[in-house]
Design a protein around this motif. Sequence first.
Motif, PDB file in Angstrom:
ATOM      1  N   PRO A 157     -52.605 -59.680  55.212  1.00  0.00           N
ATOM      2  CA  PRO A 157     -53.018 -58.687  56.212  1.00  0.00           C
ATOM      3  C   PRO A 157     -52.978 -57.249  55.718  1.00  0.00           C
ATOM      4  CG  PRO A 157     -50.830 -59.567  56.719  1.00  0.00           C
ATOM      5  CD  PRO A 157     -51.401 -60.424  55.632  1.00  0.00           C
ATOM      6  N   HIS A 158     -52.035 -56.921  54.839  1.00  0.00           N
ATOM      7  CA  HIS A 158     -51.923 -55.527  54.401  1.00  0.00           C
ATOM      8  C   HIS A 158     -53.155 -55.059  53.631  1.00  0.00           C
ATOM      9  CE1 HIS A 158     -47.640 -56.448  55.249  1.00  0.00           C
ATOM     10  NE2 HIS A 158     -47.612 -55.181  55.620  1.00  0.00           N
ATOM     11  N   ALA A 159     -53.793 -55.970  52.910  1.00  0.00           N
ATOM     12  CA  ALA A 159     -55.004 -55.602  52.171  1.00  0.00           C
ATOM     13  C   ALA A 159     -56.102 -55.144  53.118  1.00  0.00           C
ATOM     14  CB  ALA A 159     -55.488 -56.784  51.334  1.00  0.00           C
ATOM     15  N   TYR A 160     -56.138 -55.725  54.308  1.00  0.00           N
ATOM     16  CA  TYR A 160     -57.178 -55.381  55.285  1.00  0.00           C
ATOM     17  C   TYR A 160     -56.892 -54.048  55.957  1.00  0.00           C
ATOM     18  CZ  TYR A 160     -59.079 -59.959  54.482  1.00  0.00           C
ATOM     19  OH  TYR A 160     -59.655 -61.039  53.863  1.00  0.00           O
ATOM     20  N   VAL A 161     -55.632 -53.790  56.236  1.00  0.00           N
ATOM     21  CA  VAL A 161     -55.278 -52.501  56.818  1.00  0.00           C
ATOM     22  C   VAL A 161     -55.589 -51.371  55.837  1.00  0.00           C
ATOM     23  CG1 VAL A 161     -53.349 -51.074  57.615  1.00  0.00           C
ATOM     24  CG2 VAL A 161     -53.561 -53.451  58.382  1.00  0.00           C
ATOM     25  N   GLN A 162     -55.270 -51.574  54.578  1.00  0.00           N
ATOM     26  CA  GLN A 162     -55.490 -50.534  53.575  1.00  0.00           C
ATOM     27  C   GLN A 162     -56.973 -50.261  53.351  1.00  0.00           C
ATOM     28  OE1 GLN A 162     -53.178 -48.694  52.430  1.00  0.00           O
ATOM     29  NE2 GLN A 162     -54.169 -47.578  50.755  1.00  0.00           N
ATOM     30  N   SER A 163     -57.752 -51.302  53.152  1.00  0.00           N
ATOM     31  CA  SER A 163     -59.167 -51.116  52.842  1.00  0.00           C
ATOM     32  C   SER A 163     -60.002 -50.842  54.093  1.00  0.00           C
ATOM     33  CB  SER A 163     -59.705 -52.354  52.116  1.00  0.00           C
ATOM     34  OG  SER A 163     -61.054 -52.162  51.759  1.00  0.00           O
ATOM     35  N   ASN A 164     -59.810 -51.640  55.132  1.00  0.00           N
ATOM     36  CA  ASN A 164     -60.719 -51.599  56.278  1.00  0.00           C
ATOM     37  C   ASN A 164     -60.340 -50.551  57.318  1.00  0.00           C
ATOM     38  OD1 ASN A 164     -61.540 -53.801  54.836  1.00  0.00           O
ATOM     39  ND2 ASN A 164     -61.500 -55.241  56.528  1.00  0.00           N
ATOM     40  N   LEU A 165     -59.078 -50.164  57.368  1.00  0.00           N
ATOM     41  CA  LEU A 165     -58.670 -49.125  58.309  1.00  0.00           C
ATOM     42  C   LEU A 165     -58.475 -47.784  57.602  1.00  0.00           C
ATOM     43  CD1 LEU A 165     -56.196 -51.069  60.631  1.00  0.00           C
ATOM     44  CD2 LEU A 165     -58.662 -50.732  60.868  1.00  0.00           C
ATOM     45  N   VAL A 166     -57.569 -47.732  56.631  1.00  0.00           N
ATOM     46  CA  VAL A 166     -57.359 -46.484  55.891  1.00  0.00           C
ATOM     47  C   VAL A 166     -58.645 -46.089  55.163  1.00  0.00           C
ATOM     48  CG1 VAL A 166     -56.063 -45.380  54.026  1.00  0.00           C
ATOM     49  CG2 VAL A 166     -54.885 -46.891  55.643  1.00  0.00           C
TER      50      VAL A 166
ATOM     51  N   ASP B 262     -63.183 -57.798  72.896  1.00  0.00           N
ATOM     52  CA  ASP B 262     -61.786 -57.404  72.943  1.00  0.00           C
ATOM     53  C   ASP B 262     -60.825 -58.516  72.534  1.00  0.00           C
ATOM     54  OD1 ASP B 262     -62.565 -54.929  73.947  1.00  0.00           O
ATOM     55  OD2 ASP B 262     -62.447 -55.599  76.021  1.00  0.00           O
ATOM     56  N   HIS B 263     -61.353 -59.642  72.040  1.00  0.00           N
ATOM     57  CA  HIS B 263     -60.480 -60.773  71.749  1.00  0.00           C
ATOM     58  C   HIS B 263     -60.784 -61.363  70.377  1.00  0.00           C
ATOM     59  CE1 HIS B 263     -59.113 -60.584  75.905  1.00  0.00           C
ATOM     60  NE2 HIS B 263     -60.378 -60.507  76.258  1.00  0.00           N
ATOM     61  N   PRO B 264     -60.497 -60.607  69.303  1.00  0.00           N
ATOM     62  CA  PRO B 264     -60.734 -61.121  67.947  1.00  0.00           C
ATOM     63  C   PRO B 264     -59.801 -62.291  67.641  1.00  0.00           C
ATOM     64  CG  PRO B 264     -59.475 -59.076  67.870  1.00  0.00           C
ATOM     65  CD  PRO B 264     -59.906 -59.252  69.291  1.00  0.00           C
ATOM     66  N   VAL B 265     -60.274 -63.202  66.802  1.00  0.00           N
ATOM     67  CA  VAL B 265     -59.459 -64.371  66.444  1.00  0.00           C
ATOM     68  C   VAL B 265     -58.983 -64.300  64.994  1.00  0.00           C
ATOM     69  CG1 VAL B 265     -60.515 -65.840  68.194  1.00  0.00           C
ATOM     70  CG2 VAL B 265     -61.483 -65.789  65.889  1.00  0.00           C
ATOM     71  N   SER B 266     -59.195 -63.179  64.323  1.00  0.00           N
ATOM     72  CA  SER B 266     -58.671 -62.955  62.974  1.00  0.00           C
ATOM     73  C   SER B 266     -58.397 -61.470  62.803  1.00  0.00           C
ATOM     74  CB  SER B 266     -59.669 -63.416  61.906  1.00  0.00           C
ATOM     75  OG  SER B 266     -60.811 -62.568  61.874  1.00  0.00           O
ATOM     76  N   LEU B 267     -57.494 -61.152  61.888  1.00  0.00           N
ATOM     77  CA  LEU B 267     -57.209 -59.744  61.622  1.00  0.00           C
ATOM     78  C   LEU B 267     -58.433 -59.055  61.033  1.00  0.00           C
ATOM     79  CD1 LEU B 267     -55.091 -57.459  61.611  1.00  0.00           C
ATOM     80  CD2 LEU B 267     -54.649 -58.048  59.226  1.00  0.00           C
ATOM     81  N   TYR B 268     -59.208 -59.771  60.215  1.00  0.00           N
ATOM     82  CA  TYR B 268     -60.435 -59.201  59.675  1.00  0.00           C
ATOM     83  C   TYR B 268     -61.323 -58.695  60.812  1.00  0.00           C
ATOM     84  CZ  TYR B 268     -65.145 -59.038  57.712  1.00  0.00           C
ATOM     85  OH  TYR B 268     -66.410 -58.653  57.353  1.00  0.00           O
ATOM     86  N   ALA B 269     -61.529 -59.542  61.821  1.00  0.00           N
ATOM     87  CA  ALA B 269     -62.355 -59.149  62.962  1.00  0.00           C
ATOM     88  C   ALA B 269     -61.753 -57.947  63.685  1.00  0.00           C
ATOM     89  CB  ALA B 269     -62.508 -60.325  63.916  1.00  0.00           C
ATOM     90  N   ALA B 270     -60.429 -57.934  63.819  1.00  0.00           N
ATOM     91  CA  ALA B 270     -59.770 -56.810  64.495  1.00  0.00           C
ATOM     92  C   ALA B 270     -59.989 -55.504  63.743  1.00  0.00           C
ATOM     93  CB  ALA B 270     -58.274 -57.102  64.644  1.00  0.00           C
ATOM     94  N   THR B 271     -59.950 -55.542  62.407  1.00  0.00           N
ATOM     95  CA  THR B 271     -60.176 -54.310  61.639  1.00  0.00           C
ATOM     96  C   THR B 271     -61.614 -53.826  61.801  1.00  0.00           C
ATOM     97  OG1 THR B 271     -60.733 -55.454  59.548  1.00  0.00           O
ATOM     98  CG2 THR B 271     -58.411 -54.907  59.937  1.00  0.00           C
ATOM     99  N   LYS B 272     -62.556 -54.753  61.892  1.00  0.00           N
ATOM    100  CA  LYS B 272     -63.954 -54.341  62.051  1.00  0.00           C
ATOM    101  C   LYS B 272     -64.203 -53.734  63.431  1.00  0.00           C
ATOM    102  CE  LYS B 272     -65.737 -55.093  58.039  1.00  0.00           C
ATOM    103  NZ  LYS B 272     -66.268 -53.956  57.269  1.00  0.00           N
ATOM    104  N   LYS B 273     -63.575 -54.288  64.448  1.00  0.00           N
ATOM    105  CA  LYS B 273     -63.669 -53.685  65.775  1.00  0.00           C
ATOM    106  C   LYS B 273     -63.031 -52.300  65.769  1.00  0.00           C
ATOM    107  CE  LYS B 273     -64.114 -53.048  70.191  1.00  0.00           C
ATOM    108  NZ  LYS B 273     -65.410 -52.540  70.716  1.00  0.00           N
ATOM    109  N   ALA B 274     -61.893 -52.177  65.077  1.00  0.00           N
ATOM    110  CA  ALA B 274     -61.239 -50.872  64.973  1.00  0.00           C
ATOM    111  C   ALA B 274     -62.141 -49.855  64.274  1.00  0.00           C
ATOM    112  CB  ALA B 274     -59.914 -51.004  64.233  1.00  0.00           C
ATOM    113  N   ASP B 275     -62.871 -50.298  63.259  1.00  0.00           N
ATOM    114  CA  ASP B 275     -63.810 -49.413  62.565  1.00  0.00           C
ATOM    115  C   ASP B 275     -64.867 -48.879  63.535  1.00  0.00           C
ATOM    116  OD1 ASP B 275     -62.457 -49.849  60.205  1.00  0.00           O
ATOM    117  OD2 ASP B 275     -63.933 -51.257  59.391  1.00  0.00           O
ATOM    118  N   GLU B 276     -65.365 -49.745  64.406  1.00  0.00           N
ATOM    119  CA  GLU B 276     -66.351 -49.303  65.396  1.00  0.00           C
ATOM    120  C   GLU B 276     -65.758 -48.252  66.326  1.00  0.00           C
ATOM    121  OE1 GLU B 276     -68.801 -53.571  65.633  1.00  0.00           O
ATOM    122  OE2 GLU B 276     -67.971 -52.662  67.450  1.00  0.00           O
TER     123      GLU B 276
END
Length: 332
Positions: free
Chosen positions: A98-107, A148-162
């Motif tokens: 999960p940390h790889a996704y927070v770093q790349s997809n959010l930060v 509003d109901h992602p089923v993976s952290l990847y999906a959650a990061t992409k929604k956060a990007d939007e």
Amino acid sequence: MKVLVTGAAGFIGHALTRALMARGDEVIGIDNLNPYYDPALKHARVADLAGIATGAFDFLPLDFADYPGLVAALEGRAFDAIVHLGAQAGVRYSIDNPHAYVQSNLVGHLNILELARARGTGHCVYASSSSVYGNSTKSPFSVDTRVDHPVSLYAATKKADELMSETYAHLYRLPMTGLRFFTVYGPWGRPDMALWKFTRAILQDQPIDVYNHGDMRRDFTYIDDIIAGVIAVLDHPPADDGAAKPGGSISPHAVYNIGNNQPEPLGRMIDVVEAACGKPAIRNLLPMQPGDVHETYADISAIQTDLGYAPTTSIDTGIPRFVDWYRTYHQL
């Protein structure tokens, strides 16, 4: 036009850069060439781009999640628009890392937004994903549906990007467009995707893992159709006119689905791969994996209406093209 493309050594980034250069644009490409899958493929894509005679390509091997490094590398380099495709990809990998996704997809996404704000960039196009729809029961998936109901952290990061992009469009009036990609495939594709895995296994007489016992449907979208949509979007930034855009924003921020609008059963997709490979698959039937979804199905009416997007490539055409490329690339 001069375009900054992140993830330029990736599957979609490579194809987009080729297309932009073919029409004479200049591209500044960024990629950190990380080892999520074999970096040799990424280096091969960069080498392919270096051999194109039209346009111009300036490649910078760096991590856009490092903001000081990003700013320093781009000092003195001007660009008119950004296409932000770089990200940590993969639904299943996000469960274990999960940390790889927070770093790349959010930060990383925030860094690109800050770069666009600082430069006053004319348009920032960014990659979202069909994964944001989760296990939505409303089919086909519309950009106006709540996600509003992602089923993976990847999906959650992409929604956060939007959501972050909406904020920057609102606060700074930055023209932003998010693209929800649907199961992209084709030559130069990714080794972690099902088509690559199935092709490799079938050609090597190895079994393939078929999840949910094959009861899945995917809106497979050929890379050339994807790129046609990305370029149409790039050339038409959303207006800051107070009107509602696809996705619901009244700021200069649009969200589009880019898919084939034709979900295919997984079993039929495997049938087409078998025919292209000239041999049958050994199917290992397994239950559904955590984080996976049963169906993806793009409602593309918004991008059709606004930009004339019209995908033309069926899996019967696109999959054999991939298999032919795969054989050539691996010298089989």
